[in-house]
Structures are given as C-alpha cells and as structure tokens.
Design a protein around this motif. Structure first.
Motif, PDB file in Angstrom:
ATOM      1  N   UNK A 186       5.456  -2.698 -12.352  1.00 23.67           N
ATOM      2  CA  UNK A 186       4.702  -2.378 -11.138  1.00 23.67           C
ATOM      3  C   UNK A 186       4.857  -0.905 -10.771  1.00 23.67           C
ATOM      4  N   UNK A 187       6.069  -0.385 -10.871  1.00 23.49           N
ATOM      5  CA  UNK A 187       6.306   1.014 -10.520  1.00 23.49           C
ATOM      6  C   UNK A 187       5.675   1.947 -11.553  1.00 23.49           C
ATOM      7  N   UNK A 188       5.771   1.594 -12.836  1.00 21.10           N
ATOM      8  CA  UNK A 188       5.143   2.418 -13.869  1.00 21.10           C
ATOM      9  C   UNK A 188       3.632   2.483 -13.650  1.00 21.10           C
ATOM     10  N   UNK A 189       3.007   1.338 -13.350  1.00 18.65           N
ATOM     11  CA  UNK A 189       1.566   1.334 -13.106  1.00 18.65           C
ATOM     12  C   UNK A 189       1.203   2.192 -11.899  1.00 18.65           C
ATOM     13  N   UNK A 190       2.015   2.125 -10.850  1.00 23.66           N
ATOM     14  CA  UNK A 190       1.737   2.944  -9.674  1.00 23.66           C
ATOM     15  C   UNK A 190       1.808   4.429 -10.015  1.00 23.66           C
ATOM     16  N   UNK A 191       2.840   4.823 -10.761  1.00 24.48           N
ATOM     17  CA  UNK A 191       2.983   6.234 -11.109  1.00 24.48           C
ATOM     18  C   UNK A 191       1.885   6.687 -12.071  1.00 24.48           C
ATOM     19  N   UNK A 192       1.459   5.807 -12.971  1.00 27.24           N
ATOM     20  CA  UNK A 192       0.338   6.156 -13.842  1.00 27.24           C
ATOM     21  C   UNK A 192      -0.921   6.407 -13.023  1.00 27.24           C
ATOM     22  N   UNK A 193      -1.166   5.560 -12.035  1.00 32.18           N
ATOM     23  CA  UNK A 193      -2.318   5.774 -11.158  1.00 32.18           C
ATOM     24  C   UNK A 193      -2.216   7.107 -10.424  1.00 32.18           C
ATOM     25  N   UNK A 194      -1.032   7.390  -9.912  1.00 33.25           N
ATOM     26  CA  UNK A 194      -0.848   8.597  -9.106  1.00 33.25           C
ATOM     27  C   UNK A 194      -0.965   9.866  -9.946  1.00 33.25           C
ATOM     28  N   UNK A 195      -0.434   9.813 -11.174  1.00 38.76           N
ATOM     29  CA  UNK A 195      -0.434  11.002 -12.020  1.00 38.76           C
ATOM     30  C   UNK A 195      -1.672  11.106 -12.907  1.00 38.76           C
ATOM     31  N   UNK A 196      -2.534  10.099 -12.881  1.00 39.18           N
ATOM     32  CA  UNK A 196      -3.670  10.072 -13.800  1.00 39.18           C
ATOM     33  C   UNK A 196      -4.523  11.328 -13.632  1.00 39.18           C
ATOM     34  N   UNK A 197      -4.645  12.123 -14.690  1.00 44.57           N
ATOM     35  CA  UNK A 197      -5.470  13.317 -14.642  1.00 44.57           C
ATOM     36  C   UNK A 197      -4.817  14.510 -13.981  1.00 44.57           C
TER      37      UNK A 197
END
Length: 477
Positions: A186-197
């Motif tokens: 869950x935390x990895x997915x959140x950080x991927x969303x936040x850092x995407x691009x």
C-alpha cells in the motif's frame, strides 16, 4: 529387605497453592509441564492399589488427601508423570482417562504407581504406552493418610507430542506475513503515485499531447497527500491439514513532500483475520497498526523504508486436534521493511520496473490462555523478500495520467516455526520459495485525486498461498 522412607516433616498449609508453567525441551517433540502444589487440607479419597503396568482392580481404603491435574493428549502420545524434589512426602500417582470420580476410584483408572524403585524411595513415576486422544487426569495422593504436603509434579510428553506454542507461532507468522505484505505494498503504491513523472522537470508527463496540461513540476508543487486503502486476501494451503481463511485490512495515511525527491509519511489502520485448519481448529483475531515511512526518488529510482508496530488480539483460537479448547492471546509485532525499484522507460508509452523488497517481523505472543492455565510467552519471527518485474503502459487523457501493468516475481519466506511432530503443521516448511503475480492500474487526476487497484496472488507453490486485491484512493494538495 525392602523398606519405605517417610518424610520427617510436613508442610502445614491450610490451602493448596498450585502454580503451572511450561518449558520446552528437545524441540517440538518433548514438552515438559511442571506443576507445584500441596495436598494439605485437600479432598480425601480412597486410592487404588497399584497393579504394575496393568489396570488397578482393588482399593487400599486409606483415606488419603489428593489433588487433580487435567491434561489434553494427542492421539498416540506417550507420557511421563513423575513427582520430583523438593516433594516432601511419600507420593502416589494414579492416571485416569475421561475424568476422575473420588467416590468411585476404580472408574476410568488407567495405571498407578507408588515408588519409582519399589519400597526404597518416596517419589512416584508413571510411564505410559501410546494413549488415545482426549482428556486425562493425573491424581497426586499419598501412600496413606498420615502423609501429605508440598509436591512438584512433572508431566512430559515423550513421543507424538503436540506443542501449542509451536502451532501458535506458525499461525502468527503466517498471518503476519500476509498483513505485512499488504501494508508494504500500500505504501509503495502511494509513493509510486506521488512520484510518478517527477523526473520529467517541465516536460509534459507521459501520455499527454496537448499543451497547457500539468508538468512534473506542477505535480510536485502539491506537497501534502492523504490516502486510504482497503484490501483483502483469502488463504489456501496445506501444512499437514487443509488451511483456509481470509484477512481484511483498512489502511489510512498522510505524507508530505519535502522536495521533488523525498516524501515522509505515516500510515495506520486495522485488520481482521480468520484461519481454519482442518475441520475443528481455527485462529480468529484483529490487528491494529501504525507505520511511519519515507520514500526517495531520483532518475527513475524509488527507495522506500518503513517501520511499524502491530498489536494483535488473538481473541479465539483452537489449535489442538485432541480437544475443543477455545483459547486467547495477545501479540506485539515490530516490523521493518524496505524496497528498491527502477523505472526504465522504452518504446514510447511502455516501461519496465524491476523491484526488490524485504520485510522482517518479530512478534511477542503474550497473555496466552492455555488449556490448563497461562502459558509462557512465545516469539514468532519471519523474514520475507521478493524480486519482481513489472511491465507497464502509460495512460494519459485530459483528466489525468497513470499506468496499467502486470507484475510477476518470486518470494522467499523464512519463519522460526518447524512444525510439531504430529499436529496441524506436521508438513510445514519453515523456509519456502514461491511465485507471485499481480495485475493493476494507477491513475492520477489533474484535480489531485488518485486511485489505484490491484489483483494479486502470492505464495504460489508454498504451504500457504494467498489470493486477493486492494483499492487505494488518495488526494494530493
């Protein structure tokens, strides 16, 4: 010439004080229960006359004081019952199956013993053959009515033993791994969303073709984020018997972007789990957790570090095939996890992301309500690591951007449970390598809202596999 040694002093107590504690010796195949008590002022019975290794058939009619202790026996187990120092009087042991009735001492009697070495000492010992599963009562009494006092009784399972603590450690580690993996993902997915691009600077984000749409720098300007996730998994496996169950989790979090490369945050939540083993054994409980985290991103790299505390209430469990005992316990689990991944863009909208992650969990299981009284604390430990490869395709429209992906990898698990010699986890493997697959989507909207979801399966090919999914919602501002 045989003679009997008599205790010269008696411990004069008006009531019996009985304390019970457990220690394990020789691994899961030998469990010693040590009981201290006192027969002073205890109920009176007429003990049986010993008949060697055969069932007693006559009474001594001696009106001795006695104490009773009940145990649950696994099918085919053999046992040692023995009074040991500092026992202060001439003891006598009688074993009963299916209960003891003082008014009818010959009913349900199995075997009796007066002296370990006949006639020359005051201690007693019973060594059984294979016993049928069920409840047994060991009666501590004396050679005759003149003798009573403090005693120490050892009960040792010698062969075909069931170790409740071992089974509880295995079940705790199994559900701990499932919960820790869900928390971590869950935390990895959140950080991927936040850092995407984030590494795109002022260039349009992947999937955007029109001018005027947000750039990576625009997204980075949104420092705060709140998010929530709901996930669930079902368990399926075999550790000597059929294993099934489920785990549900709700997780909430908030974080702050210190700069374009660093995010710090905190998540918290609760989980509910149920595991059924065989036809009658089960573990039910709820967990509450808190987990701070930090993420670093640069040039397509993403590194995460998480630490967490989980309180677990094992509100009901029955892990003994030999009895229907509904017990309870509490658990304090500490976890540390980390992950590293690298997003590699190629062929326009496609990218590859190799990822490695690791989780270590250490749980103290306390306040264990055993079938004969409180049990000693247990410690469940586990280590999980995985390596995976994700193939994603960028998604973009006038409303936002994101990705859709499959992911596949291998998982390694190591726990400190070896499995009892003849119980639920007979065939449990403390180390296993298995497969994992997932299919998911992540999407960040121009408004700041983001959503992600995933269907997944883990532990494929191991003793216990899990299948489930999650849905995560967030908002950056």
């Amino acid at each position: 010439m045989f003679f009997k040694l008599r205790a010269s002093k008696q411990l004069l107590l008006s009531t019996a004080l009985v304390s019970i504690f457990f220690t394990s010796v020789g691994g899961a195949n030998a469990v010693v229960q040590t009981i201290t008590g006192d027969t002073t002022g205890a109920p009176i019975d007429n003990r049986v006359v010993p008949n060697g290794s055969n069932t007693p058939t006559t009474l001594a009619n001696n009106s001795s004081q006695h104490r009773e202790h009940t145990i649950t026996v696994f099918q085919g187990s053999t046992y040692r019952f023995e009074t040991v120092a500092p026992t202060a009087f001439d003891t006598f042991l009688v074993l009963y199956s299916r209960g003891y009735t003082p008014s009818s001492p010959l009913t349900n009697v199995v075997v009796a013993n007066d002296d370990i070495v006949f006639g020359i000492n005051i201690l007693s010992r019973i060594l059984t053959g294979p016993l049928n599963a069920g409840s047994y009562t060991i009666v501590v009494t004396s050679y005759d009515a003149a003798y009573y006092g403090a005693y120490t009784l050892e009960i040792e399972c010698l062969t075909n033993c069931f170790d409740l603590g071992e089974e509880l450690r295995i079940q705790a580690a199994a559900q701990g791994i499932v919960l820790s993996k869900a928390q971590n993902r869950a935390i990895i997915q959140n950080l991927q969303n936040r850092f995407f691009g984030q590494n795109g600077g002022d260039a349009p984000l992947l999937g955007y073709a029109d001018e005027g749409l947000p750039t990576a720098s625009d997204i980075a300007a949104k420092r705060w984020s709140v998010w929530a996730e709901a996930s669930g998994s079902v368990l399926d496996g075999n550790t000597g018997v059929s294993i099934s169950g489920h785990q549900l989790q709700q997780q909430f979090g908030f974080d702050y972007m210190l700069n374009n490369n660093v995010i710090v945050g905190m998540s918290f939540g609760a989980g509910q789990f149920n595991v059924d083993a065989g036809s009658t054994e089960f573990v039910d409980g709820v967990s509450y957790f808190v987990q701070p985290y930090i993420g670093f991103s640069s040039d397509g790299w993403l590194a995460t570090l998480q630490a967490g505390y989980t309180y677990t209430d094992y509100d009901e469990f029955d892990l003994s095939p030999a009895a229907n005992d509904v017990l309870s316990a509490k658990g304090d689990r500490f976890t540390v996890s980390a992950s590293v991944s690298k997003k590699i863009d190629f062929d326009g909208d496609f990218s590859l992301t190799p990822e490695v992650r690791a989780i270590y969990g250490h749980e103290k299981i306390r306040d264990i309500d055993g079938p004969s009284g409180p049990l000693a604390d247990e410690t469940a430990k586990y280590f999980f690591t995985s390596a995976s490869l994700e193939l994603s395709r960028g998604l973009g429209s006038d409303t936002g951007f994101g990705k859709a992906y499959p992911r596949a990898g291998i998982e390694y698990v190591d726990t400190d449970g070896d499995g009892s010699s003849a119980a639920l986890s007979t065939d449990f493997h403390s180390e296993s390598i298995s497969g994992a697959v997932a299919l998911g989507v992540q999407y960040e909207m121009v408004s700041g809202f983001n959503v992600s979801g995933e269907l997944k399966a883990g532990g494929l090919g191991s003793d216990i596999a899990s299948y489930g999914g999650n849905l995560r919602l967030g908002y950056a501002f």
